[in-house]
Design an enzyme around this catalytic site. Structure first.
Site, PDB file in Angstrom:
ATOM      1  N   LEU A 210      -8.950  -9.162 -50.336  1.00 44.75           N
ATOM      2  CA  LEU A 210      -8.180  -7.920 -50.374  1.00 44.75           C
ATOM      3  C   LEU A 210      -7.016  -8.076 -49.405  1.00 44.75           C
ATOM      4  O   LEU A 210      -7.165  -8.692 -48.344  1.00 44.75           O
ATOM      5  CB  LEU A 210      -9.034  -6.725 -49.943  1.00 44.75           C
ATOM      6  N   ASP A 211      -5.863  -7.504 -49.754  1.00 43.07           N
ATOM      7  CA  ASP A 211      -4.746  -7.495 -48.822  1.00 43.07           C
ATOM      8  C   ASP A 211      -5.157  -6.815 -47.524  1.00 43.07           C
ATOM      9  O   ASP A 211      -6.032  -5.937 -47.511  1.00 43.07           O
ATOM     10  CB  ASP A 211      -3.551  -6.751 -49.425  1.00 43.07           C
ATOM     11  N   ARG A 212      -4.493  -7.196 -46.453  1.00 41.86           N
ATOM     12  CA  ARG A 212      -4.832  -6.647 -45.132  1.00 41.86           C
ATOM     13  C   ARG A 212      -4.845  -5.118 -45.122  1.00 41.86           C
ATOM     14  O   ARG A 212      -5.731  -4.500 -44.534  1.00 41.86           O
ATOM     15  CB  ARG A 212      -3.832  -7.164 -44.090  1.00 41.86           C
TER      16      ARG A 212
ATOM     17  N   ARG B 226       0.221  -3.798 -56.848  1.00 40.59           N
ATOM     18  CA  ARG B 226       1.394  -3.306 -56.118  1.00 40.59           C
ATOM     19  C   ARG B 226       2.694  -3.627 -56.850  1.00 40.59           C
ATOM     20  O   ARG B 226       3.613  -2.790 -56.920  1.00 40.59           O
ATOM     21  CB  ARG B 226       1.390  -3.895 -54.701  1.00 40.59           C
TER      22      ARG B 226
ATOM     23  N   THR C 123      -5.138  -3.078 -47.702  1.00 42.14           N
ATOM     24  CA  THR C 123      -5.968  -2.484 -48.753  1.00 42.14           C
ATOM     25  C   THR C 123      -7.394  -2.353 -48.239  1.00 42.14           C
ATOM     26  O   THR C 123      -7.936  -3.297 -47.677  1.00 42.14           O
ATOM     27  CB  THR C 123      -5.962  -3.359 -50.017  1.00 42.14           C
TER      28      THR C 123
END
Length: 210
Positions: free
Chosen positions: A47-49, A149, A51
């Site tokens: 997961l993105d930082r 995104r 998110t």
């Protein structure tokens, strides 16, 4: 959220990286390895930082390989909770823009829509509408970097709080993207509730309608 001898499922907070790198010394996986060095923790996906939400950590090699295969073959189903700028068109249910990764001069990783990029598909369902934003259920069928995104931003409705792809919309204290559910091929489903920051921000955006 869940743990057995082979699998750990976390509700990752926003602002904590999945792993170290790019100036970040410790992410989720490094913290787990320091806490329990006898366990072979490995990220099953990322997961993105910024998110938050449901993230799978394998504790055995066999589990890791099985999960990688399930994600690659789209047999593990993901659902995200997202708040995007503006009024998402109710008839816009699927986006299929191909995506290509590139680097800024600073070395930062970005993604753009590119006809010659990797194929990507994301499905959408409207949950609620505010005056300036829409809350969506998001179902990515592929797992490209920054897929959700970039897909929503390209449609003119970026995820609120996105400092990479947002062009307009209300100011919010965090990226309004949360991994709410993961279903594995064996039928197990893991659900993660958004934190108070996410819910309070959406509540404020709803009140603005009145």
């Amino acid at each position: 959220i869940y743990e057995d001898e082979e699998l750990l499922v976390l509700n990752k907070p926003a602002g904590i990286a999945a792993h170290g790198g790019s100036g970040i010394r410790h992410g989720v996986i490094e913290i787990l390895r320091q806490t329990q060095p006898e366990v072979s923790f490995e990220l099953a996906h990322r997961l993105d930082r910024d998110t938050s939400g449901c993230m799978l950590i394998a504790k055995t090699r066999g589990t890791l390989l099985g999960l990688h295969t399930a994600f690659r073959e789209a047999r593990a189903r993901k659902r995200y909770d997202a708040v995007v700028a503006g009024h998402w068109p109710r008839g816009l249910r699927t986006v299929r823009h191909s995506l290509r990764r590139y680097m800024l001069r600073s070395g930062e990783r970005r993604v753009r829509v590119d006809l010659h990029g990797d194929r990507a598909r994301t499905d959408f369902e409207v949950q609620q509408r505010g005056a300036t934003a829409t809350r969506l259920w998001v179902y990515p069928h592929t797992g490209r970097t920054h897929q959700i995104r970039v897909h929503v931003a390209n449609e003119g409705h970026a995820v609120l709080g996105d400092d990479k792809y947002q062009q307009s919309g209300p100011n919010v204290p965090r990226l309004m993207l949360h991994s709410s559910s993961l279903k594995l091929p064996d039928g197990r489903r893991f659900n993660a509730k958004p934190d108070t920051s996410f819910l309070d921000t959406w509540g404020r955006l709803l009140e603005e309608r009145n």
